[in-house]
Design a protein around this motif. Sequence first.
Motif, PDB file in Angstrom:
ATOM      1  N   GLU A   3      34.421 -11.106  13.779  1.00  0.00           N
ATOM      2  CA  GLU A   3      33.561 -11.256  15.014  1.00  0.00           C
ATOM      3  C   GLU A   3      32.866  -9.794  15.371  1.00  0.00           C
ATOM      4  N   THR A   4      33.954  -8.777  15.150  1.00  0.00           N
ATOM      5  CA  THR A   4      33.396  -7.719  15.843  1.00  0.00           C
ATOM      6  C   THR A   4      33.057  -6.108  15.006  1.00  0.00           C
ATOM      7  N   THR A   5      32.401  -5.411  15.322  1.00  0.00           N
ATOM      8  CA  THR A   5      32.204  -3.939  14.985  1.00  0.00           C
ATOM      9  C   THR A   5      33.573  -3.354  14.266  1.00  0.00           C
ATOM     10  N   THR A   6      34.601  -3.347  15.196  1.00  0.00           N
ATOM     11  CA  THR A   6      35.767  -2.621  14.574  1.00  0.00           C
ATOM     12  C   THR A   6      36.392  -3.636  13.668  1.00  0.00           C
ATOM     13  N   GLY A   7      36.604  -4.844  13.820  1.00  0.00           N
ATOM     14  CA  GLY A   7      37.194  -5.896  12.689  1.00  0.00           C
ATOM     15  C   GLY A   7      36.475  -5.506  11.378  1.00  0.00           C
ATOM     16  N   ASP A  11      24.988 -10.060  21.416  1.00  0.00           N
ATOM     17  CA  ASP A  11      26.294 -10.229  22.264  1.00  0.00           C
ATOM     18  C   ASP A  11      26.746  -8.665  22.561  1.00  0.00           C
ATOM     19  N   ASN A  12      26.811  -7.891  21.412  1.00  0.00           N
ATOM     20  CA  ASN A  12      27.103  -6.497  21.669  1.00  0.00           C
ATOM     21  C   ASN A  12      26.226  -5.609  22.766  1.00  0.00           C
ATOM     22  N   LYS A  13      25.005  -6.190  22.793  1.00  0.00           N
ATOM     23  CA  LYS A  13      23.890  -5.439  23.741  1.00  0.00           C
ATOM     24  C   LYS A  13      23.820  -5.904  24.931  1.00  0.00           C
ATOM     25  N   TYR A  38      26.120   5.515  21.883  1.00  0.00           N
ATOM     26  CA  TYR A  38      25.076   4.688  22.092  1.00  0.00           C
ATOM     27  C   TYR A  38      24.509   3.842  21.007  1.00  0.00           C
ATOM     28  N   GLY A  39      25.665   2.941  20.487  1.00  0.00           N
ATOM     29  CA  GLY A  39      25.571   1.975  19.532  1.00  0.00           C
ATOM     30  C   GLY A  39      24.966   0.841  20.214  1.00  0.00           C
ATOM     31  N   ASP A  40      25.190  -0.290  19.698  1.00  0.00           N
ATOM     32  CA  ASP A  40      24.709  -1.542  20.305  1.00  0.00           C
ATOM     33  C   ASP A  40      25.436  -1.866  21.779  1.00  0.00           C
ATOM     34  N   VAL A  41      26.569  -1.547  21.748  1.00  0.00           N
ATOM     35  CA  VAL A  41      27.341  -1.795  23.023  1.00  0.00           C
ATOM     36  C   VAL A  41      26.984  -0.903  24.020  1.00  0.00           C
ATOM     37  N   GLY A  42      26.903   0.432  23.630  1.00  0.00           N
ATOM     38  CA  GLY A  42      26.579   1.468  24.492  1.00  0.00           C
ATOM     39  C   GLY A  42      25.068   1.565  24.965  1.00  0.00           C
ATOM     40  N   THR A  75      26.911  10.298  25.824  1.00  0.00           N
ATOM     41  CA  THR A  75      27.252  11.230  24.678  1.00  0.00           C
ATOM     42  C   THR A  75      27.434  10.641  23.522  1.00  0.00           C
ATOM     43  N   GLU A  76      27.138  11.284  22.412  1.00  0.00           N
ATOM     44  CA  GLU A  76      26.941  10.677  21.228  1.00  0.00           C
ATOM     45  C   GLU A  76      27.272  11.630  20.024  1.00  0.00           C
ATOM     46  N   VAL A  77      27.798  11.282  18.797  1.00  0.00           N
ATOM     47  CA  VAL A  77      28.006  12.120  17.783  1.00  0.00           C
ATOM     48  C   VAL A  77      27.161  12.013  16.685  1.00  0.00           C
ATOM     49  N   ASN A 117      36.835   1.342  29.568  1.00  0.00           N
ATOM     50  CA  ASN A 117      36.730   1.165  28.015  1.00  0.00           C
ATOM     51  C   ASN A 117      36.235  -0.242  27.846  1.00  0.00           C
ATOM     52  N   ILE A 118      35.351  -0.356  26.908  1.00  0.00           N
ATOM     53  CA  ILE A 118      34.614  -1.631  26.551  1.00  0.00           C
ATOM     54  C   ILE A 118      34.720  -1.912  25.043  1.00  0.00           C
ATOM     55  N   GLY A 119      34.913  -0.915  24.193  1.00  0.00           N
ATOM     56  CA  GLY A 119      35.403  -0.866  22.929  1.00  0.00           C
ATOM     57  C   GLY A 119      36.308  -1.665  22.277  1.00  0.00           C
ATOM     58  N   HIS A 120      36.591  -2.198  21.139  1.00  0.00           N
ATOM     59  CA  HIS A 120      37.821  -3.181  20.979  1.00  0.00           C
ATOM     60  C   HIS A 120      39.147  -2.774  21.195  1.00  0.00           C
ATOM     61  N   PHE A 121      39.531  -1.650  20.892  1.00  0.00           N
ATOM     62  CA  PHE A 121      40.855  -1.110  20.915  1.00  0.00           C
ATOM     63  C   PHE A 121      41.000  -0.124  21.983  1.00  0.00           C
ATOM     64  N   LEU A 181      37.332  -3.663  29.354  1.00  0.00           N
ATOM     65  CA  LEU A 181      37.259  -4.153  30.831  1.00  0.00           C
ATOM     66  C   LEU A 181      36.488  -5.211  31.225  1.00  0.00           C
ATOM     67  N   ASN A 182      35.656  -5.504  30.198  1.00  0.00           N
ATOM     68  CA  ASN A 182      34.630  -6.619  30.621  1.00  0.00           C
ATOM     69  C   ASN A 182      35.452  -7.857  30.521  1.00  0.00           C
ATOM     70  N   LEU A 183      36.388  -7.935  29.657  1.00  0.00           N
ATOM     71  CA  LEU A 183      37.277  -9.157  29.370  1.00  0.00           C
ATOM     72  C   LEU A 183      38.607  -9.001  30.205  1.00  0.00           C
TER      73      LEU A 183
HETATM   74  P1  NAI Z   1      28.387   0.994  17.144  1.00  0.00           P
HETATM   75  O1  NAI Z   1      28.717   1.571  15.901  1.00  0.00           O
HETATM   76  O2  NAI Z   1      26.957   0.491  17.075  1.00  0.00           O
HETATM   77  O3  NAI Z   1      28.425   2.007  18.293  1.00  0.00           O
HETATM   78  C1  NAI Z   1      29.348   3.104  18.384  1.00  0.00           C
HETATM   79  C2  NAI Z   1      28.637   4.305  18.709  1.00  0.00           C
HETATM   80  O4  NAI Z   1      29.656   5.181  19.117  1.00  0.00           O
HETATM   81  C3  NAI Z   1      27.950   4.953  17.496  1.00  0.00           C
HETATM   82  O5  NAI Z   1      26.848   5.196  17.635  1.00  0.00           O
HETATM   83  C4  NAI Z   1      28.648   6.005  17.275  1.00  0.00           C
HETATM   84  O6  NAI Z   1      27.994   7.195  16.824  1.00  0.00           O
HETATM   85  C5  NAI Z   1      29.251   6.572  18.375  1.00  0.00           C
HETATM   86  N1  NAI Z   1      30.607   7.334  18.698  1.00  0.00           N
HETATM   87  C6  NAI Z   1      31.639   7.241  17.536  1.00  0.00           C
HETATM   88  N2  NAI Z   1      32.477   8.087  18.188  1.00  0.00           N
HETATM   89  C7  NAI Z   1      32.053   8.735  19.098  1.00  0.00           C
HETATM   90  C8  NAI Z   1      32.547   9.924  20.005  1.00  0.00           C
HETATM   91  N3  NAI Z   1      33.850  10.395  19.770  1.00  0.00           N
HETATM   92  N4  NAI Z   1      31.846   9.918  21.227  1.00  0.00           N
HETATM   93  C9  NAI Z   1      30.720   9.774  21.205  1.00  0.00           C
HETATM   94  N5  NAI Z   1      30.094   8.625  20.547  1.00  0.00           N
HETATM   95  C10 NAI Z   1      30.853   8.129  19.505  1.00  0.00           C
HETATM   96  O7  NAI Z   1      29.512  -0.063  17.636  1.00  0.00           O
HETATM   97  P2  NAI Z   1      29.128  -1.094  18.636  1.00  0.00           P
HETATM   98  O8  NAI Z   1      28.835  -2.474  18.009  1.00  0.00           O
HETATM   99  O9  NAI Z   1      28.433  -0.734  19.844  1.00  0.00           O
HETATM  100  O10 NAI Z   1      30.606  -1.422  19.156  1.00  0.00           O
HETATM  101  C11 NAI Z   1      31.489  -0.609  19.758  1.00  0.00           C
HETATM  102  C12 NAI Z   1      32.952  -0.898  19.919  1.00  0.00           C
HETATM  103  O11 NAI Z   1      32.780  -2.339  20.929  1.00  0.00           O
HETATM  104  C13 NAI Z   1      33.518  -1.525  18.793  1.00  0.00           C
HETATM  105  O12 NAI Z   1      34.989  -1.296  19.080  1.00  0.00           O
HETATM  106  C14 NAI Z   1      33.390  -2.980  18.984  1.00  0.00           C
HETATM  107  O13 NAI Z   1      34.187  -3.881  18.216  1.00  0.00           O
HETATM  108  C15 NAI Z   1      33.263  -3.398  20.378  1.00  0.00           C
HETATM  109  N6  NAI Z   1      32.898  -4.449  20.889  1.00  0.00           N
HETATM  110  C16 NAI Z   1      33.042  -4.925  22.243  1.00  0.00           C
HETATM  111  C17 NAI Z   1      32.586  -6.013  22.806  1.00  0.00           C
HETATM  112  C18 NAI Z   1      33.160  -6.168  24.146  1.00  0.00           C
HETATM  113  O14 NAI Z   1      32.619  -7.382  24.561  1.00  0.00           O
HETATM  114  N7  NAI Z   1      34.164  -5.552  24.866  1.00  0.00           N
HETATM  115  C19 NAI Z   1      31.432  -6.519  22.265  1.00  0.00           C
HETATM  116  C20 NAI Z   1      31.009  -6.115  21.059  1.00  0.00           C
HETATM  117  C21 NAI Z   1      31.558  -5.125  20.420  1.00  0.00           C
END
Ligand code: NAI
Length: 477
Positions: free
Chosen positions: A200-204, A234-236, A265-269, A286-288, A342-346, A390-392
Motif C-alpha cells: 500500500e505505501t511508499t515506505t513499504g 491518497d497520499n496527497k 514535499y513529496g506527495d504527503v508533504g 524543508t526538503e533534501v 509525524n504523518i510518515g509511516h514509521f 497522527l492522522n490515524l
Molecule cells: P515521497 O517520497 O513522495 O516524499 C517524501 C519527501 O521527503 C521526498 O520529497 C524527500 O526528498 C523528502 N525527504 C526525505 N528525507 C528528508 C529530510 N531528512 N528532510 C526533509 N525532507 C526529506 O513519499 P510520500 O509518498 O510523500 O510518503 C511519505 C511518508 O508518508 C512515507 O513513509 C509513506 O509511507 C507515508 N504515508 C503516510 C500516509 C498516512 O496516511 N499517514 C499516507 C501515504 C503515505
Amino acid sequence: TLSSDDYQVADLGLAAFGRKEIQLAEHEMPGLMSVRREFAASKPLEGARITGSLHMTVQTAVLIETLVALGARVRWASCNIFSTQDHAAAAVVVGDGTPESPAGVPVFAWKGETLEEYWECTLKALDWGVEEPNMILDDGGDATMLVHKGSEFAGGVVPDPATADSEEFAIVLALLQRTLAEDSEKYVRMAKSIKGVTEETTTGVHRLYDMHKSGSLLFPAINVNDAVTKSKFDNKYGCRHSLIDGINRATDVLIGGKVAVVFGYGDVGKGCAESLRGQGARVIVTEVDPICALQAAMDGYQVTTMEDVVGSADIFITTTGCKDVITADHMRQMKHQAIVGNIGHFDNEIDMAGLAELPGIVKTEVKPQVHEWRFEDGHTIIVLSEGRLLNLGNATGHPSFVMSNSFANQVLAQIELFGKTGDYPIGVYTLPKQLDEKVARLHLDALGVKLTTLTKDQASYLGIEVEGPYKPEHYRY
Ligand code: NAI
C-alpha cells in the motif's frame, strides 16, 4: 460465528455502530463497490487466503468485505498500534449475515496495542492453523518482513534481541526466537505458499525494492502505492484532509496565523502543506531534494532548514519516510507548547527515544495519543500519537472517497497476482495504466465529472486509442 480464538478486538458491542459507518462508507466508495459488483459472480479470489496488515478502519472494513465477496478468506491485523477504529474491527468480526460477511472475518486489532501485542496480532493474522496464507495485503511491509526474517533465520540462529538497533526490532527478534524454536520451518512454509504481496505505501514499497535489489525477496510484489490513483490521491488529498483533522482533534489549537513547518514535499508533504495553508497557517517547507524544494518554492512556500525555524515555529509535521528528521535537541529548542507530529509511516522520523532520555524531562498524558513533554527549564511541547502517524492516531485516517481509489487498486492487484501468478516472476511490479485509468473513471460520476471523448481523428493525431491509455508510462501527472 467465529470462535473466540479467531479474533481479538476491543469490544464486540461496538459492532452495530461499526456496521452503520461501514454502510455510510460504502456509498462514499463507488470505485471499490463497483469492483465488488463487477467480480461478485466470477469470484476471482476463490481459494485465496489473504493475510492483511493495514490500518483497521471503517474504510478497510469495506476493503475486507470486498475481498470476501470476491471469494477470498481473510485474516487481518492493523499496521499501526494506534490506527484501529474499534467499532470497525468489531463489525468485521461479527459480520452482518450478507454474502460478503456471513460469519465475520478474523481480526486481531484494537486501538492502543503495545508493540508486543502488535507483533502478536501480525503473527495471528499470518497463522492459518493447518493451512498457510497464500497472499499478503500489506501496508508498510511488516507482515512481509516477518515472513522474510522468519525464513532467513530458519534452521539457523536468531540474533540476540539485546543486539537489536531498536526496541521494536528486539520485540520482533524475541517473537522469532520463540516461534522458530517451536517450528523452525514455520515461515519457510508460509513464504513457499505465498503467491505474492500487494503493498500500500511508499515506505513499504521502498523495503520491497531494497529486498529485490539484494536478491532476498521471496515472492513477487505489486507496488500499489505508485498507481497514480493511489499516491497522487491518497497520499496527497487524503493527507490534506486527515492531517488537519488529527491536529484539530488532538489540540483544537487555532491554526490560522501560526507558523507550521512541513518536513518533506513529496506527495504527503504537498497535501499537508496545502491543508495547513488552507487554515491560514504560514507554512514553511524543508526538503533534501532540489526538485521538490523548487516545487515548494514555486507553490509559494518558504523553503529553509530546521535550524532556521526550530525556535520560532508553532507546528512541526514530518512527512519524509526518513529517520531522525526531528531530533531530541531540536525539540529542546522549540517554543513553549509547540506541536510536534509525524504523518510518515514509521515513528523514527521523530527521535522519541532520545526525547525520553533528556535529563529532567517529564512526560504527562493530556489524553490518549496527546502528551505534554516538560523540559528541565520548565517549558513544554505537545507530541501527537507518540511520534506515530497522527492522522490515524489522533483522527480516523483518510476519508472513504479517497480510500476507494487506493483500495480499488489493492483489489485489482490481488486479483492480478492471485490469478496470474505465472506472469509475475519474483520482482516488484506496478499495475498497468489501463487499470489506473479505470479506477479514476469509476469515481467520476459521483463527482458529476463529464469527460470529453476524443474523436478518432484526434486520437490518431495524438497516437493513442480513443479509449486510452492516454499517457505514456513516463508521464508524471
Ligand atoms: P515521497 O517520497 O513522495 O516524499 C517524501 C519527501 O521527503 C521526498 O520529497 C524527500 O526528498 C523528502 N525527504 C526525505 N528525507 C528528508 C529530510 N531528512 N528532510 C526533509 N525532507 C526529506 O513519499 P510520500 O509518498 O510523500 O510518503 C511519505 C511518508 O508518508 C512515507 O513513509 C509513506 O509511507 C507515508 N504515508 C503516510 C500516509 C498516512 O496516511 N499517514 C499516507 C501515504 C503515505
